[in-house]
Design a protein around this motif. Structure first.
Motif, PDB file in Angstrom:
ATOM      1  N   GLY A  62       0.805  -1.209   0.000  1.00 55.14           N
ATOM      2  CA  GLY A  62       0.000   0.000   0.000  1.00 55.14           C
ATOM      3  C   GLY A  62       0.840   1.261   0.000  1.00 55.14           C
ATOM      4  N   MET A  63       1.985   1.220  -0.694  1.00 52.68           N
ATOM      5  CA  MET A  63       2.910   2.344  -0.721  1.00 52.68           C
ATOM      6  C   MET A  63       3.061   2.907  -2.131  1.00 52.68           C
ATOM      7  N   HIS A  64       3.498   4.161  -2.195  1.00 52.20           N
ATOM      8  CA  HIS A  64       3.906   4.755  -3.456  1.00 52.20           C
ATOM      9  C   HIS A  64       5.355   4.331  -3.725  1.00 52.20           C
ATOM     10  N   VAL A  65       5.753   4.364  -5.005  1.00 50.26           N
ATOM     11  CA  VAL A  65       7.110   3.930  -5.343  1.00 50.26           C
ATOM     12  C   VAL A  65       7.784   4.919  -6.282  1.00 50.26           C
ATOM     13  N   HIS A  66       9.061   5.162  -6.019  1.00 49.72           N
ATOM     14  CA  HIS A  66       9.947   5.888  -6.934  1.00 49.72           C
ATOM     15  C   HIS A  66      11.032   4.894  -7.344  1.00 49.72           C
ATOM     16  N   PHE A  67      11.204   4.677  -8.637  1.00 51.52           N
ATOM     17  CA  PHE A  67      12.155   3.673  -9.132  1.00 51.52           C
ATOM     18  C   PHE A  67      13.167   4.327 -10.059  1.00 51.52           C
ATOM     19  N   HIS A  68      14.411   3.852  -9.960  1.00 48.77           N
ATOM     20  CA  HIS A  68      15.445   4.275 -10.905  1.00 48.77           C
ATOM     21  C   HIS A  68      16.154   3.051 -11.456  1.00 48.77           C
ATOM     22  N   ALA A  69      16.220   2.962 -12.767  1.00 51.39           N
ATOM     23  CA  ALA A  69      16.905   1.850 -13.419  1.00 51.39           C
ATOM     24  C   ALA A  69      18.389   2.165 -13.571  1.00 51.39           C
ATOM     25  N   SER A  70      19.218   1.436 -12.858  1.00 53.84           N
ATOM     26  CA  SER A  70      20.668   1.571 -13.041  1.00 53.84           C
ATOM     27  C   SER A  70      21.108   0.922 -14.348  1.00 53.84           C
ATOM     28  N   LEU A  71      20.368  -0.121 -14.739  1.00 57.27           N
ATOM     29  CA  LEU A  71      20.665  -0.873 -15.955  1.00 57.27           C
ATOM     30  C   LEU A  71      19.386  -0.977 -16.776  1.00 57.27           C
ATOM     31  N   ARG A  72      19.487  -0.651 -18.060  1.00 60.30           N
ATOM     32  CA  ARG A  72      18.331  -0.750 -18.951  1.00 60.30           C
ATOM     33  C   ARG A  72      18.785  -1.371 -20.280  1.00 60.30           C
ATOM     34  N   VAL A  73      18.171  -2.490 -20.644  1.00 61.83           N
ATOM     35  CA  VAL A  73      18.451  -3.147 -21.916  1.00 61.83           C
ATOM     36  C   VAL A  73      17.117  -3.391 -22.607  1.00 61.83           C
ATOM     37  N   HIS A  74      16.879  -2.634 -23.681  1.00 63.96           N
ATOM     38  CA  HIS A  74      15.584  -2.666 -24.368  1.00 63.96           C
ATOM     39  C   HIS A  74      14.482  -2.339 -23.357  1.00 63.96           C
ATOM     40  N   GLN A  75      13.547  -3.249 -23.117  1.00 65.90           N
ATOM     41  CA  GLN A  75      12.453  -2.984 -22.179  1.00 65.90           C
ATOM     42  C   GLN A  75      12.737  -3.526 -20.775  1.00 65.90           C
ATOM     43  N   GLU A  76      13.891  -4.122 -20.590  1.00 66.74           N
ATOM     44  CA  GLU A  76      14.226  -4.719 -19.296  1.00 66.74           C
ATOM     45  C   GLU A  76      15.019  -3.723 -18.441  1.00 66.74           C
ATOM     46  N   GLU A  77      14.653  -3.648 -17.136  1.00 59.65           N
ATOM     47  CA  GLU A  77      15.304  -2.713 -16.228  1.00 59.65           C
ATOM     48  C   GLU A  77      15.699  -3.402 -14.929  1.00 59.65           C
TER      49      GLU A  77
END
Length: 257
Positions: A62-77
């Motif tokens: 039941g929480m809000h989320v802030h996400f940062h992708a350190s690694l991104r390959v195509h659509q995968e994070e």
């Protein structure tokens, strides 16, 4: 009093080989935190069934989320997140420096959110540093520099937390504790607690560092059978009290001991 938790979830792959974001959420829920910093989350990756682990865990809590992708390959994070039920705003999410000439090293990053706790905006920075000593030192220099902790908007109270891959004997740790307090080194607390590996924790590499306007009241690791199985790290929970702050920057050194 606000409760802050940092937890390397190892892409929700447990020490028993089971993949379960739900189990990770159950471990977190048992700690009843106000703010959660997670490392090693998969988002849309084939190896973990294409699940958005950051949002799945946040939804379960039941929480809000802030996400940062350190690694991104195509659509995968793959990266880190800050979760909270409190009013919050993402301030910054960016890569940290690696080593020149070592492009094969895993990319590292950090994210910074302003979270309202006890009526005060607390600057929370979550990170996961590299495995090599010189890499970590470069990343710490960046975090202590003008774009993160040294930024004019990064005023007390401040919490820097995550998986630093650095023990208290390391140069990286000493560099950080010349600017911020290690929550586990606060007076009147019990002996510092290791978090890795979860089955038999021997290393203290997950840390919560706080500025001087934060008083640490209690620190614990959750060592239940569920926590020992859910990830290769144990969660580190810190209960704090926010003191009156005059908006100082946290970049002034405070020696510990």
């Amino acid at each position: 009093m606000p409760r802050i938790l940092t937890y390397n979830v190892h892409r929700c792959l447990g020490t028993d080989g089971q993949l379960s974001p739900t189990r990770i959420a159950d471990v977190i829920a048992a700690c009843e935190p106000d703010v959660v910093a997670l490392q090693e989350l998969d988002v849309g990756r084939a190896r973990t069934g294409g699940i958005d682990q950051a949002h799945a865990i946040a939804q379960a809590l039941g929480m809000h989320v802030h996400f940062h992708a350190s690694l991104r390959v195509h659509q995968e994070e793959y990266g880190n997140a800050i979760l909270t039920r409190r009013p919050s705003q993402l301030v910054k999410a960016a890569a940290l420096p690696g080593l020149t000439g070592k492009p094969s090293l895993e990319p590292r990053g950090a994210l910074w959110a302003s979270v309202n706790l006890s009526g005060t905006d607390v600057q929370v920075i979550n990170t996961h540093l590299g495995l090599r000593r010189h890499e970590r030192l470069a990343q710490i220099d960046a975090l202590l520099g003008p774009h993160w902790l040294g930024h004019r908007a990064c005023r007390e109270p401040v919490i820097l937390l995550g998986d630093f891959n650095a023990s208290p004997r390391s140069r990286a740790y000493r560099r950080l504790t010349s600017h911020l307090w290690d929550a586990q080194a606060a007076p009147r607390l019990s002996r510092p607690k290791a978090t890795f590996p979860s089955r038999l924790p021997l290393l203290r590499i997950d840390h919560v560092f706080v500025s001087r306007s934060i008083r640490v009241l209690r620190v614990e690791t959750l060592r239940t059978p569920l926590a020992r199985a859910a990830s290769d790290h144990l969660p580190l929970l810190v209960e704090i009290q926010i003191l009156q702050s005059r908006g100082h920057r946290p970049s002034v050194a405070y020696a510990q001991g």
